[in-house]
Design an enzyme around this catalytic site. Structure first.
Site, PDB file in Angstrom:
ATOM      1  N   ASP A   1       0.853  -1.193   0.000  1.00  0.00           N
ATOM      2  CA  ASP A   1       0.000   0.000   0.000  1.00  0.00           C
ATOM      3  C   ASP A   1       0.888   1.242   0.000  1.00  0.00           C
ATOM      4  O   ASP A   1       1.896   1.318   0.720  1.00  0.00           O
ATOM      5  CB  ASP A   1      -0.924  -0.001   1.229  1.00  0.00           C
ATOM      6  CG  ASP A   1      -2.077   0.973   1.082  1.00  0.00           C
ATOM      7  OD1 ASP A   1      -3.223   0.511   0.940  1.00  0.00           O
ATOM      8  OD2 ASP A   1      -1.828   2.203   1.092  1.00  0.00           O
ATOM      9  N   ILE A   2       0.491   2.246  -0.770  1.00  0.00           N
ATOM     10  CA  ILE A   2       1.292   3.469  -0.905  1.00  0.00           C
ATOM     11  C   ILE A   2       1.256   4.296   0.386  1.00  0.00           C
ATOM     12  O   ILE A   2       2.143   5.122   0.620  1.00  0.00           O
ATOM     13  CB  ILE A   2       0.782   4.284  -2.118  1.00  0.00           C
ATOM     14  CG1 ILE A   2       1.865   5.178  -2.679  1.00  0.00           C
ATOM     15  CG2 ILE A   2      -0.478   5.067  -1.788  1.00  0.00           C
ATOM     16  CD1 ILE A   2       1.547   5.730  -4.065  1.00  0.00           C
TER      17      ILE A   2
ATOM     18  N   ASN B   1     -12.807  -3.221   2.567  1.00  0.00           N
ATOM     19  CA  ASN B   1     -13.750  -2.096   2.569  1.00  0.00           C
ATOM     20  C   ASN B   1     -14.645  -2.210   1.339  1.00  0.00           C
ATOM     21  O   ASN B   1     -14.149  -2.441   0.231  1.00  0.00           O
ATOM     22  CB  ASN B   1     -12.986  -0.775   2.546  1.00  0.00           C
ATOM     23  CG  ASN B   1     -12.144  -0.562   3.788  1.00  0.00           C
ATOM     24  OD1 ASN B   1     -12.526  -0.972   4.879  1.00  0.00           O
ATOM     25  ND2 ASN B   1     -10.986   0.067   3.633  1.00  0.00           N
TER      26      ASN B   1
ATOM     27  N   GLU C   1     -12.357   3.336  -1.227  1.00  0.00           N
ATOM     28  CA  GLU C   1     -11.955   4.456  -2.089  1.00  0.00           C
ATOM     29  C   GLU C   1     -11.608   3.988  -3.494  1.00  0.00           C
ATOM     30  O   GLU C   1     -11.886   4.699  -4.458  1.00  0.00           O
ATOM     31  CB  GLU C   1     -10.779   5.196  -1.455  1.00  0.00           C
ATOM     32  CG  GLU C   1     -11.223   5.931  -0.193  1.00  0.00           C
ATOM     33  CD  GLU C   1     -10.108   6.706   0.488  1.00  0.00           C
ATOM     34  OE1 GLU C   1      -8.958   6.650   0.007  1.00  0.00           O
ATOM     35  OE2 GLU C   1     -10.412   7.357   1.499  1.00  0.00           O
TER      36      GLU C   1
ATOM     37  N   HIS D   1     -10.170  -5.440  -3.243  1.00  0.00           N
ATOM     38  CA  HIS D   1      -8.844  -5.654  -2.653  1.00  0.00           C
ATOM     39  C   HIS D   1      -8.970  -6.045  -1.197  1.00  0.00           C
ATOM     40  O   HIS D   1      -9.843  -5.558  -0.493  1.00  0.00           O
ATOM     41  CB  HIS D   1      -7.962  -4.408  -2.795  1.00  0.00           C
ATOM     42  CG  HIS D   1      -8.588  -3.137  -2.303  1.00  0.00           C
ATOM     43  ND1 HIS D   1      -9.496  -2.419  -3.056  1.00  0.00           N
ATOM     44  CD2 HIS D   1      -8.450  -2.454  -1.142  1.00  0.00           C
ATOM     45  CE1 HIS D   1      -9.873  -1.351  -2.379  1.00  0.00           C
ATOM     46  NE2 HIS D   1      -9.266  -1.353  -1.200  1.00  0.00           N
TER      47      HIS D   1
ATOM     48  N   HIS E   1      -6.961  -5.650   2.219  1.00  0.00           N
ATOM     49  CA  HIS E   1      -5.838  -5.070   2.949  1.00  0.00           C
ATOM     50  C   HIS E   1      -5.310  -6.146   3.896  1.00  0.00           C
ATOM     51  O   HIS E   1      -6.096  -6.763   4.626  1.00  0.00           O
ATOM     52  CB  HIS E   1      -6.299  -3.914   3.834  1.00  0.00           C
ATOM     53  CG  HIS E   1      -6.767  -2.701   3.114  1.00  0.00           C
ATOM     54  ND1 HIS E   1      -5.975  -1.577   2.961  1.00  0.00           N
ATOM     55  CD2 HIS E   1      -7.945  -2.419   2.518  1.00  0.00           C
ATOM     56  CE1 HIS E   1      -6.663  -0.645   2.313  1.00  0.00           C
ATOM     57  NE2 HIS E   1      -7.857  -1.120   2.034  1.00  0.00           N
TER      58      HIS E   1
END
Ligand code: 5GP
Ligand code: ZN
Length: 119
Positions: free
Chosen positions: A33-34, A93, A101, A106, A108
Site C-alpha cells: 500500500d502506498i 472495505n 476508495e 482488494h 488489505h
C-alpha cells in the site's frame, strides 16, 4: 468485468502505474500500500476487475479462496509475527459506507509490531 479503463488497480496490474510487488500469479497480484497503516500493509487483488465484495458471485469462489489462503502466507513473508502473539488484519472495505476508495476489489493485509500509525 475485464480491465476497467479508469481503474488505478487495473493500471497497476497492467504495469501502467508502478507498484512494489509482493506476489503475482496468473490471477492474483499483491503489492505494498502506498500509504501504510502499519509496518506491514499490502493489498491482495484479483487481476480481474471486480468492483467490490458486493459483486462477488459463485464463479469467484475459487479466486477468493485463493486470495484468502495466500494472505496469511504473504503476511508472514512480509514480516508479520506468527499467531497468536503476532497476527494481522484482513480488511475488505466495500462501498462508500464501507470506506472503499478504490473500486477494484482488494484485501488489505495489515500487521507487524505495534504501535501502528492507524487501526
Ligand atoms: P480502500 O480505501 O479503497 O479500501 O483502500 C485503497 C487503498 O489503496 C488505500 O489504502 C490507498 O493507500 C491505496 N492506494 C491508492 N492508490 C494507490 C496507488 O497508486 N498505489 C498503491 N500502492 N496503493 C494505492
Ligand atoms: Zn480494476
Amino acid at each position: 468485468m475485464n480491465a476497467s479503463p479508469d481503474c488505478i488497480f487495473c493500471k497497476i496490474v497492467a504495469g501502467q502505474i508502478p507498484s512494489r510487488k509482493v506476489y503475482e500469479d496468473d490471477d492474483i497480484y499483491a503489492f505494498h500500500d502506498i500509504s501504510p497503516w502499519a509496518p506491514v500493509h499490502f493489498l491482495v487483488i484479483p487481476k480481474l476487475h471486480i468492483p467490490s465484495m458486493a459483486q462477488v458471485a459463485a464463479e469467484h469462489e475459487r479466486l477468493l479462496g485463493r486470495m484468502m489462503t495466500l494472505a496469511p502466507q504473504l503476511a508472514l513473508e512480509q514480516g508479520c509475527n506468527p499467531y497468536p502473539a503476532g497476527g494481522f488484519r484482513i480488511i475488505a472495505n466495500t462501498g462508500d459506507e464501507g470506506g472503499q476508495e478504490v473500486h477494484h476489489l482488494h484485501l488489505h493485509v495489515i500487521g507487524g509490531p505495534r504501535p501502528w500509525a492507524r487501526g
